[in-house]
Design an enzyme around this catalytic site. Structure first.
Site, PDB file in Angstrom:
ATOM      1  N   GLY A  84       0.819  -1.204   0.000  1.00 45.33           N
ATOM      2  CA  GLY A  84       0.000   0.000   0.000  1.00 45.33           C
ATOM      3  C   GLY A  84       0.851   1.253   0.000  1.00 45.33           C
ATOM      4  N   CYS A  85       0.252   2.349  -0.464  1.00 44.70           N
ATOM      5  CA  CYS A  85       0.904   3.656  -0.423  1.00 44.70           C
ATOM      6  C   CYS A  85      -0.150   4.677  -0.010  1.00 44.70           C
ATOM      7  CB  CYS A  85       1.560   3.993  -1.762  1.00 44.70           C
ATOM      8  SG  CYS A  85       0.406   4.126  -3.125  1.00 44.70           S
ATOM      9  N   GLN A  86      -0.048   5.903  -0.471  1.00 41.24           N
ATOM     10  CA  GLN A  86      -1.004   6.933  -0.076  1.00 41.24           C
ATOM     11  C   GLN A  86      -2.334   6.780  -0.825  1.00 41.24           C
ATOM     12  OE1 GLN A  86      -0.348   8.776   2.471  1.00 41.24           O
ATOM     13  NE2 GLN A  86      -1.969  10.286   2.454  1.00 41.24           N
TER      14      GLN A  86
END
Length: 132
Positions: A84-86
């Protein structure tokens, strides 16, 4: 753009609810945001790794040339991981790179940390709020 697409690396994007369920069942969570983003708040997961995929530099964002090496030293290629990221953009590229490098079970969390927060899922945030 200079991104290398790995042929045959079929990225699976899952929603945050599915990601949350997978993490409950023992999947690790690989947060590929910058350390600064991670420290402002991150997914509350039992097995979590923060290995940035990109770094912010004065010239803009550059790919972390040690990304695959760092992930390989924290996880093995048979580990079950949610990436995951932003917002889900960096994690898509990171997931493709990992799959192209022999990782077997890696899923991209669509919507990223923003979607996780919007769903009201648990997060870890720093205690010191007075340093804004």
């Amino acid at each position: 753009m200079g991104s290398i697409e790995s042929p045959g690396a079929e990225v699976t994007t899952i929603d945050v609810q599915t990601a949350k369920d997978l993490m409950k069942s023992g999947y690790g969570y690989l947060d590929v945001r910058t350390v600064e983003e991670y420290e402002k708040g991150h997914v509350d997961a039992e097995k979590i790794f923060n290995i940035p995929y990109l770094f912010n530099t004065p010239e803009g964002r550059v790919k972390n040339s040690d990304f695959l090496k760092l992930v390989s030293s924290s996880c093995n290629k048979e580990d079950h991981l949610v990436v995951g990221c932003q917002s889900g953009v960096r994690s898509l590229s990171a997931t493709a790179d990992l799959l192209g490098n022999g990782f077997k079970d890696v899923s991209n969390m669509g919507g990223g940390y923003i979607a996780w927060v919007e769903n009201g899922f648990p997060v870890q945030k720093p205690q010191k709020q007075d340093e804004l």
